[in-house]
Design an enzyme around this catalytic site. Structure first.
Site, PDB file in Angstrom:
ATOM      1  N   TYR A  17      -0.678  -9.893   0.832  1.00  0.00           N
ATOM      2  CA  TYR A  17       0.359  -9.311   1.689  1.00  0.00           C
ATOM      3  C   TYR A  17       0.271  -9.881   3.103  1.00  0.00           C
ATOM      4  O   TYR A  17      -0.799 -10.289   3.551  1.00  0.00           O
ATOM      5  CB  TYR A  17       0.280  -7.776   1.699  1.00  0.00           C
ATOM      6  CG  TYR A  17      -1.028  -7.175   2.177  1.00  0.00           C
ATOM      7  CD1 TYR A  17      -1.289  -6.986   3.540  1.00  0.00           C
ATOM      8  CD2 TYR A  17      -1.993  -6.761   1.268  1.00  0.00           C
ATOM      9  CE1 TYR A  17      -2.470  -6.409   3.975  1.00  0.00           C
ATOM     10  CE2 TYR A  17      -3.188  -6.192   1.692  1.00  0.00           C
ATOM     11  CZ  TYR A  17      -3.421  -6.019   3.045  1.00  0.00           C
ATOM     12  OH  TYR A  17      -4.596  -5.458   3.465  1.00  0.00           O
TER      13      TYR A  17
ATOM     14  N   ARG B   3      -3.110 -11.678   3.879  1.00  0.00           N
ATOM     15  CA  ARG B   3      -4.378 -11.306   3.262  1.00  0.00           C
ATOM     16  C   ARG B   3      -4.432 -11.855   1.847  1.00  0.00           C
ATOM     17  O   ARG B   3      -3.470 -11.729   1.096  1.00  0.00           O
ATOM     18  CB  ARG B   3      -4.524  -9.770   3.185  1.00  0.00           C
ATOM     19  CG  ARG B   3      -4.608  -8.985   4.480  1.00  0.00           C
ATOM     20  CD  ARG B   3      -5.729  -9.380   5.440  1.00  0.00           C
ATOM     21  NE  ARG B   3      -6.989  -9.816   4.885  1.00  0.00           N
ATOM     22  CZ  ARG B   3      -7.970  -9.022   4.427  1.00  0.00           C
ATOM     23  NH1 ARG B   3      -7.831  -7.721   4.456  1.00  0.00           N
ATOM     24  NH2 ARG B   3      -9.096  -9.525   3.957  1.00  0.00           N
TER      25      ARG B   3
ATOM     26  N   HIS C 162     -10.815  -3.070  -1.319  1.00  0.00           N
ATOM     27  CA  HIS C 162     -11.739  -2.507  -0.329  1.00  0.00           C
ATOM     28  C   HIS C 162     -12.782  -1.663  -1.056  1.00  0.00           C
ATOM     29  O   HIS C 162     -12.441  -0.890  -1.957  1.00  0.00           O
ATOM     30  CB  HIS C 162     -10.980  -1.626   0.663  1.00  0.00           C
ATOM     31  CG  HIS C 162      -9.962  -2.364   1.480  1.00  0.00           C
ATOM     32  ND1 HIS C 162     -10.231  -2.860   2.734  1.00  0.00           N
ATOM     33  CD2 HIS C 162      -8.674  -2.694   1.229  1.00  0.00           C
ATOM     34  CE1 HIS C 162      -9.151  -3.458   3.214  1.00  0.00           C
ATOM     35  NE2 HIS C 162      -8.186  -3.370   2.328  1.00  0.00           N
TER      36      HIS C 162
ATOM     37  N   HIS D  35      -7.305  -8.582  -2.531  1.00  0.00           N
ATOM     38  CA  HIS D  35      -8.624  -8.013  -2.256  1.00  0.00           C
ATOM     39  C   HIS D  35      -8.655  -6.545  -2.617  1.00  0.00           C
ATOM     40  O   HIS D  35      -7.624  -5.883  -2.701  1.00  0.00           O
ATOM     41  CB  HIS D  35      -8.992  -8.181  -0.769  1.00  0.00           C
ATOM     42  CG  HIS D  35      -8.064  -7.458   0.151  1.00  0.00           C
ATOM     43  ND1 HIS D  35      -6.849  -7.974   0.541  1.00  0.00           N
ATOM     44  CD2 HIS D  35      -8.150  -6.235   0.743  1.00  0.00           C
ATOM     45  CE1 HIS D  35      -6.238  -7.119   1.337  1.00  0.00           C
ATOM     46  NE2 HIS D  35      -6.995  -6.039   1.476  1.00  0.00           N
TER      47      HIS D  35
ATOM     48  N   TYR E  54       0.836  -1.199   0.000  1.00  0.00           N
ATOM     49  CA  TYR E  54       0.000   0.000   0.000  1.00  0.00           C
ATOM     50  C   TYR E  54       0.869   1.246   0.000  1.00  0.00           C
ATOM     51  O   TYR E  54       1.963   1.261   0.592  1.00  0.00           O
ATOM     52  CB  TYR E  54      -0.881   0.047   1.252  1.00  0.00           C
ATOM     53  CG  TYR E  54      -2.109  -0.827   1.188  1.00  0.00           C
ATOM     54  CD1 TYR E  54      -3.281  -0.373   0.594  1.00  0.00           C
ATOM     55  CD2 TYR E  54      -2.091  -2.098   1.736  1.00  0.00           C
ATOM     56  CE1 TYR E  54      -4.413  -1.168   0.554  1.00  0.00           C
ATOM     57  CE2 TYR E  54      -3.218  -2.904   1.696  1.00  0.00           C
ATOM     58  CZ  TYR E  54      -4.377  -2.431   1.102  1.00  0.00           C
ATOM     59  OH  TYR E  54      -5.496  -3.226   1.064  1.00  0.00           O
TER      60      TYR E  54
HETATM   61 FE   LIG Z   1      -6.252  -4.336   2.540  1.00  0.00          FE
END
Ligand SMILES: [Fe+3]
Lengths: 246, 205
Positions: free
Chosen positions: A151, A161, A166, A164, A112
Site C-alpha cells: 500500500y 510499503r 505486524h 507485511h 486496513y
Molecule cells: Fe502496516
C-alpha cells in the site's frame, strides 16, 4: 521450583547498532518522535526480568484464523490463502512457550480496517485484519490469513510499503517486549521501503524476511511462510553477584 | 577460528505504525466481536489488594503536539511488591491483580488512563529497595524501537531519594521527567515527552 536448565542472569543488553536508530530522516515521522538524548543504560532488575502471563482461556478458537475470524458464516476473506508459522525463541535458541503473539495486517488489496485509512483499495467485509495466539511448549505459533497487499503511504510522494504483517511479542520478561514486521521473500518493494531501510544492515533486514516453505504448504489450499522471531536472551551466569549468591 | 558462541541476533524492531490499535486493541479501533475485551484494559477487580490510583497523561512529540496514535503499556508489582509473572520466585502475587495494562489513549486527545493500584517496593539486584515505580513502554508510528521508561511518585520523596536507579541520573533536573504529579487524592499525571527540553529519560535496560 527452580529450572536449572534455564539461564538466570540479567538480560543481554540490546544491540542498538542492530536495531533501527530512533532518528532516521528517511522515515519522516521519526524526526519529531525520536529522543535526542542518550538512553540511560542499566542492568535489568526484577521489574524488567518479569512479565505478564497470558492464559489460553482468553484465546478464542478462531483468534489465529484471520481468514474466518471476521467473516460471515460460510464465507472467508478474499485473497491468496497463506499460513504463517515459526518459532519464538531467545538469543540462546531456547523456544519460548505460552508467549502471546499478536498480528495485524492490511487485506489482500492493501487496505486496513481503520478510520484513518485513506488508500482507495476496497475493504473486504470478511476481513478484520487482526489475530493472536499463544506459542506451544516449544515456542511455535501459527496462523492462517491472506497475503496482505502493498500500500502507498504519505512519506515521500511515491512511497509504498511492501507486503507485511505486524507482530507484537512478549516473551517471558518485559525486557523482551518487541514489535516488529514480517516481510515476504522475493518482494521487490522491501528494498525500496523507508521503514525497512531504517534498519542499518542488510543482514538484519533479511532476519525479517520470511521464506516460502512449500513443504509446510497445504496442496490445493494454502501457501506457507516460516517466520522465526528471536527475543532477547538472559546471561548464563553461574555465579551471580547478588547477596543470596555469596 | 575459535568455537562459535552461537548467540542469535535479536529480531530487529520495526515501528508499530499508525494501525497498532487494530492488532493490540481491536475493540477500541472498532473491530468488535473478535476479542471479548481488549488485552490489558482491566488490571484489577473489587478484590484486588492495595490503594486504588489512576494515572493519566499524554505522549508529546518534539513540537509539543500530543500523539493520538500511540500505544502505552505499563508493568508493575502488586501492593506487596510481587510481580504476577511466571518469573516471580519470591512468592505468590495477588491473584486479583494482573500487573499489566495497555492503553490506546483517548480517541480525541490521545490521553492514556490506567486504573491500577499503588505498587509495593521491589528489591534491586544488590538487595537495596527500589522506590515504588511503574515500568512504561511506548510505541507509535515514528518510534522505531519501543521506548522504556519508569514512573515514580511525587509523594514518595524519601524512597525516591534512596532509589538506586534515580540516583544514577547525572543531570538532576531531568529526574523530574520520571516523577508523576499528584493532582488529587489517588490521581497522578505523568506526561511523556519524546523530544525537546522536557525530554523524558528513556532507559536501555
Ligand atoms: Fe502496516
Amino acid at each position: 521450583m527452580t529450572d536449572t536448565s534455564r539461564p538466570r542472569g540479567g538480560y543481554i543488553q540490546r544491540d542498538r547498532g542492530w536495531h533501527p536508530p530512533a532518528y532516521h530522516p528517511g522515515y519522516k515521522t521519526s524526526v519529531t518522535r525520536s529522543p535526542q538524548k542518550a538512553l540511560l543504560s542499566l542492568p535489568t532488575t526484577l521489574s524488567e526480568e518479569t512479565g505478564p502471563v497470558f492464559s489460553q482461556s482468553i484465546i478464542g478458537p478462531r483468534d489465529n484464523d484471520l481468514l474466518h475470524n471476521h467473516a460471515a458464516d460460510g464465507e472467508s476473506a478474499i485473497g491468496s490463502r497463506i499460513l504463517v508459522y515459526g518459532q519464538v525463541r531467545d538469543q540462546s535458541g531456547r523456544g519460548l512457550p505460552a508467549t502471546l503473539v499478536e498480528v495485524w495486517q492490511a487485506n489482500a488489496g492493501g487496505r486496513y480496517r481503520h478510520q484513518k485509512e485513506t488508500y482507495l483499495a476496497p475493504l473486504d467485509p470478511n476481513f478484520g485484519g487482526c489475530g493472536r495466539c499463544l506459542t506451544d511448549a516449544q515456542g511455535y505459533y501459527e496462523f492462517r490469513s491472506v497475503l496482505p497487499g502493498p500500500y502507498p503511504w504519505p512519506n515521500g510522494v511515491n512511497d509504498w510499503r511492501p507486503s507485511h504483517i505486524h507482530f507484537s511479542l512478549f516473551g517471558e520478561a518485559f525486557a523482551q517486549r518487541l514489535i516488529t514486521q514480517m516481510y515476504f521473500e522475493g518482494d521487490p518493494l522491501i528494498w525500496k521501503c523507508p521503514i525497512v531501510n531504517t534498519i542499518p544492515s542488510r543482514q538484519a533486514i533479511e532476519d525479517l524476511i520470511a521464506p516460502l516453505d512449500l513443504n509446510a504448504s497445504i496442496p490445493m489450499d494454502t501457501l506457507a511462510y516460516r517466520f522465526d522471531i528471536t527475543l532477547r536472551g538472559r546471561r548464563q551466569t553461574y555465579f551471580e553477584n547478588r547477596p543470596e549468591g555469596l | 577460528m575459535p568455537q562459535s558462541l552461537n548467540y542469535l541476533n535479536e529480531s530487529p524492531s520495526q515501528t508499530a505504525g499508525p494501525y497498532v490499535h487494530i492488532g493490540c486493541t481491536p475493540n477500541f479501533s472498532g473491530i468488535n466481536g473478535l476479542y471479548r475485551e481488549d488485552p490489558g484494559s482491566i488490571m484489577l477487580n473489587e478484590k484486588t489488594l492495595g490503594d486504588r490510583i489512576s494515572i493519566r497523561g499524554g505522549v508529546y512529540d518534539g513540537m509539543g503536539v500530543p500523539l493520538k496514535d500511540a500505544l502505552v503499556e505499563i508493568w508493575q508489582a502488586d501492593a506487596a511488591g510481587l510481580y504476577a509473572s511466571a518469573e516471580e520466585t519470591r512468592g505468590q502475587s495477588d491473584p486479583n491483580f494482573s500487573g499489566w495494562g495497555r492503553s490506546p489513549g483517548d480517541m480525541e486527545s490521545g490521553e492514556f488512563v490506567f486504573e491500577t493500584i499503588r505498587p509495593g517496593p521491589v528489591p534491586y539486584p544488590d538487595g537495596r529497595i527500589q522506590a515504588p515505580h511503574i515500568t512504561f513502554w511506548i510505541v507509535a508510528r515514528g518510534i522505531n524501537t519501543g521506548l522504556h521508561t519508569r514512573l515514580y511518585f511525587d509523594d514518595e520523596q524519601a524512597a525516591n531519594a534512596q532509589d538506586p536507579i534515580l540516583s544514577r541520573i547525572e543531570q538532576r533536573q531531568r529526574l523530574d521527567t520520571l516523577i508523576a504529579k499528584s493532582e488529587s487524592s489517588g490521581v497522578y499525571r505523568f506526561d511523556i515527552h519524546l523530544q525537546g527540553p522536557e525530554e523524558t529519560v528513556f532507559f536501555d535496560m
